[in-house]
Design an enzyme around this catalytic site. Structure first.
Site, mmCIF file in Angstrom:
data_model
loop_
_atom_site.group_PDB
_atom_site.id
_atom_site.type_symbol
_atom_site.label_atom_id
_atom_site.label_comp_id
_atom_site.label_asym_id
_atom_site.label_seq_id
_atom_site.Cartn_x
_atom_site.Cartn_y
_atom_site.Cartn_z
ATOM 1 N N HIS A 8 29.861 -45.859 108.163
ATOM 2 C CA HIS A 8 30.293 -44.606 108.764
ATOM 3 C C HIS A 8 29.741 -43.419 107.987
ATOM 4 O O HIS A 8 29.289 -43.561 106.867
ATOM 5 C CB HIS A 8 31.828 -44.509 108.863
ATOM 6 C CG HIS A 8 32.544 -44.467 107.553
ATOM 7 N ND1 HIS A 8 33.077 -45.578 106.955
ATOM 8 C CD2 HIS A 8 32.828 -43.432 106.725
ATOM 9 C CE1 HIS A 8 33.656 -45.253 105.816
ATOM 10 N NE2 HIS A 8 33.515 -43.939 105.649
ATOM 11 N N ARG A 12 34.179 -33.584 106.489
ATOM 12 C CA ARG A 12 35.475 -32.967 106.217
ATOM 13 C C ARG A 12 35.590 -31.703 107.053
ATOM 14 O O ARG A 12 34.622 -30.949 107.207
ATOM 15 C CB ARG A 12 35.633 -32.650 104.725
ATOM 16 C CG ARG A 12 37.070 -32.306 104.358
ATOM 17 C CD ARG A 12 37.281 -32.344 102.868
ATOM 18 N NE ARG A 12 36.576 -31.314 102.149
ATOM 19 C CZ ARG A 12 37.008 -30.065 101.996
ATOM 20 N NH1 ARG A 12 38.152 -29.676 102.531
ATOM 21 N NH2 ARG A 12 36.301 -29.190 101.310
ATOM 22 N N GLU A 56 33.567 -40.588 110.628
ATOM 23 C CA GLU A 56 34.888 -40.380 110.036
ATOM 24 C C GLU A 56 35.122 -38.881 109.909
ATOM 25 O O GLU A 56 34.336 -38.169 109.288
ATOM 26 C CB GLU A 56 34.973 -41.027 108.653
ATOM 27 C CG GLU A 56 36.278 -40.767 107.942
ATOM 28 C CD GLU A 56 36.291 -41.296 106.515
ATOM 29 O OE1 GLU A 56 37.288 -41.046 105.830
ATOM 30 O OE2 GLU A 56 35.307 -41.927 106.072
ATOM 31 N N HIS A 76 23.254 -32.617 110.431
ATOM 32 C CA HIS A 76 23.627 -32.748 111.837
ATOM 33 C C HIS A 76 23.711 -34.217 112.205
ATOM 34 O O HIS A 76 23.179 -35.083 111.504
ATOM 35 C CB HIS A 76 22.673 -31.986 112.777
ATOM 36 C CG HIS A 76 21.304 -32.579 112.914
ATOM 37 N ND1 HIS A 76 20.210 -32.038 112.301
ATOM 38 C CD2 HIS A 76 20.863 -33.644 113.616
ATOM 39 C CE1 HIS A 76 19.142 -32.760 112.609
ATOM 40 N NE2 HIS A 76 19.508 -33.748 113.400
ATOM 41 N N GLU A 123 22.782 -32.728 117.530
ATOM 42 C CA GLU A 123 21.506 -32.760 118.235
ATOM 43 C C GLU A 123 21.588 -33.784 119.359
ATOM 44 O O GLU A 123 22.095 -34.894 119.174
ATOM 45 C CB GLU A 123 20.374 -33.138 117.286
ATOM 46 C CG GLU A 123 19.014 -33.146 117.943
ATOM 47 C CD GLU A 123 17.884 -33.453 116.970
ATOM 48 O OE1 GLU A 123 16.723 -33.266 117.360
ATOM 49 O OE2 GLU A 123 18.167 -33.895 115.833
#
Length: 129
Positions: A8, A12, A56, A76, A123
């Site tokens: 993952h 934040r 996450e 991104h 994107e």
């Protein structure tokens, strides 16, 4: 020795519910699980279609860390779409606007960008056929 696989990517955020809602509504991602970490952070894992890796989303408890400020072009996520025109039309119908594109490049791919909450960039890529 090498790692086995990517599991993952964590981002934040300041407002976890707003961010999760964006990824669900704009991109169709699904919440696979939610829990609170041992440090008290709220965590939401988002499943991505046709990918084993998850995203996450993390929100730290109030007062435990400074607010998130995402620098432009820091990072991104990139997602493939089948038909950029149709995908963008569906986004706009849901009230979402692109921040850039669609545009073509030397590879023949069509790309566009949409800003997620907190300033993270997403994107969208329609691969050349």
């Amino acid at each position: 020795m090498t790692v086995k696989k990517l599991l993952h990517t964590r981002m934040r955020v300041n407002d976890i519910e707003r961010t999760v809602k964006f990824y669900e509504q704009a991109l169709g991602l699904k919440v696979s699980r939610r829990h609170t970490s041992p440090r008290g952070a709220q965590l939401v894992f988002l499943a991505t279609p046709n990918s084993a890796e998850e995203i996450e989303i993390c929100q730290m408890p109030a007062g435990k860390s400074p607010p998130v400020t995402v620098q432009p072009d820091l990072m991104h996520l990139a997602f493939e779409v089948d038909d950029m025109t149709a995908f963008v039309a569906a986004l706009e119908q849901k009230g979402f606007k692109l921040s850039d594109g669609p545009s073509g490049g030397s590879t023949g791919n069509v790309i566009a960008f949409i800003d997620a909450p907190e300033g993270y960039e997403v994107e969208l890529i329609q691969r050349a056929k």
